[in-house]
Design a protein around this motif. Sequence first.
Motif, PDB file in Angstrom:
ATOM      1  N   LYS A   1     -11.702   9.991  -7.096  1.00  0.00           N
ATOM      2  CA  LYS A   1     -11.617   9.490  -5.674  1.00  0.00           C
ATOM      3  C   LYS A   1     -11.606  11.078  -5.015  1.00  0.00           C
ATOM      4  N   ARG A   2     -10.731  11.605  -5.284  1.00  0.00           N
ATOM      5  CA  ARG A   2     -10.263  12.902  -4.803  1.00  0.00           C
ATOM      6  C   ARG A   2     -11.338  14.007  -4.764  1.00  0.00           C
ATOM      7  N   TYR A   3     -12.209  13.956  -5.504  1.00  0.00           N
ATOM      8  CA  TYR A   3     -13.401  15.120  -5.760  1.00  0.00           C
ATOM      9  C   TYR A   3     -14.197  14.666  -4.811  1.00  0.00           C
TER      10      TYR A   3
ATOM     11  N   ASP B   1     -10.729  13.764   1.113  1.00  0.00           N
ATOM     12  CA  ASP B   1     -11.340  13.629  -0.301  1.00  0.00           C
ATOM     13  C   ASP B   1     -12.708  14.639  -0.372  1.00  0.00           C
TER      14      ASP B   1
ATOM     15  N   TRP C   1      -5.664   8.491  -6.521  1.00  0.00           N
ATOM     16  CA  TRP C   1      -4.701   9.866  -6.014  1.00  0.00           C
ATOM     17  C   TRP C   1      -3.417   9.008  -5.500  1.00  0.00           C
TER      18      TRP C   1
ATOM     19  N   LYS D   1      -0.188  19.081  -1.669  1.00  0.00           N
ATOM     20  CA  LYS D   1      -1.488  18.491  -1.177  1.00  0.00           C
ATOM     21  C   LYS D   1      -1.410  17.117  -1.062  1.00  0.00           C
ATOM     22  N   ILE D   2      -0.199  16.307  -1.579  1.00  0.00           N
ATOM     23  CA  ILE D   2      -0.264  14.891  -1.412  1.00  0.00           C
ATOM     24  C   ILE D   2       0.398  14.557   0.012  1.00  0.00           C
TER      25      ILE D   2
ATOM     26  N   HIS E   1      -3.563   9.400 -11.163  1.00  0.00           N
ATOM     27  CA  HIS E   1      -4.312  10.733 -10.980  1.00  0.00           C
ATOM     28  C   HIS E   1      -2.876  11.969 -11.289  1.00  0.00           C
TER      29      HIS E   1
ATOM     30  N   SER F   1     -15.678  17.659 -10.749  1.00  0.00           N
ATOM     31  CA  SER F   1     -14.778  17.847  -9.794  1.00  0.00           C
ATOM     32  C   SER F   1     -15.175  18.379  -8.384  1.00  0.00           C
TER      33      SER F   1
ATOM     34  N   PRO G   1      -2.491  15.883   3.329  1.00  0.00           N
ATOM     35  CA  PRO G   1      -3.509  15.393   2.840  1.00  0.00           C
ATOM     36  C   PRO G   1      -4.854  16.031   3.570  1.00  0.00           C
TER      37      PRO G   1
END
Length: 306
Positions: free
Chosen positions: A54-56, A293, A83, A286-287, A114, A28, A290
């Motif tokens: 993908k987020r990491y 990533d 995400w 966080k969504i 996720h 992560s 944004p």
Amino acid sequence: MADVYTNPEKHVILHNNVKMPILGLGTSHDGGYSHEAVVYALKNCGYRHIDTAKRYGCEKYIAQAIKASGVSSEDVFLTTKCWPTDYGTNTTREAFNGSCQRLGVNTLDLYLLHWPDVPSGVRDKNSLLLDTWRTLELLLDEERVRSIGVSNFLEPHLEVILNECSVVPHVNQCEFHPYNNPKKLRSYCKERNIQFEGYSPLAKGMLLNEPQVLEMGKSYERTPAQVLIRWGIQKKIPTIPKSTKGQRVLENSQVFDFELRTEDMDTLNNMTREIQIMDPSTIQAKIDNPLPDGYKLKLVQIPVEP
């Protein structure tokens, strides 16, 4: 074929007969990413399951690590995640294709939603979740992915999918350790043939100084981390510890040559202290606001012994 796929103790079989290694390496942006540690895990420690998202922001580095390890990418069980800002018929497919490109593969072993949350501006959240799930089903039908699932879903979230789906999720990946042991959710998943998978098995280190865990470590001549990882694996729950340190990565893999006694399993099963490391209430912000990533990603280079 790697030992993890031939030894029944080292994998679980999903309800579509896909073999999933029971021990994985978590990655992560939180805590850093170490190229050397991933290479070492694959090359020297026998890991054949890598979990990312993908987020990491580290998918492209994982591709480089697999190549550097000399291990065939076909032998590595790759999990990544979509995400919530990418939820939707077209955007999910685009996100999936982007993850494949960064990971250097044409197909994925496991693709997960996720979180059950979606952008707050969406009028019909359930409809968006279902459209996204149908896209995963299509990717499965097209043989772009071998298995599909969700992450951090509770029973009501799963019901949304189960009421309309053609394919029952193969996996539900959630936080799992003795301080956060969702027994009802695990039973719910088991009844529906959804494989429960656990992340944060050490509760970000909080459990390593738990007196009962320390005592067990002395009894088995093992580290507290090994005791905790063994607990999950012995319950047939795929477990994905993280570390950027080579020695820890090695130690975390050495959990198949001992077994916890029934009374110790019961002790860990019934710890009364309740702590959840990942706070779901923080995800919506966080969504809706944004950041890029991998915004927290730190590349940690840790030298390891060959």
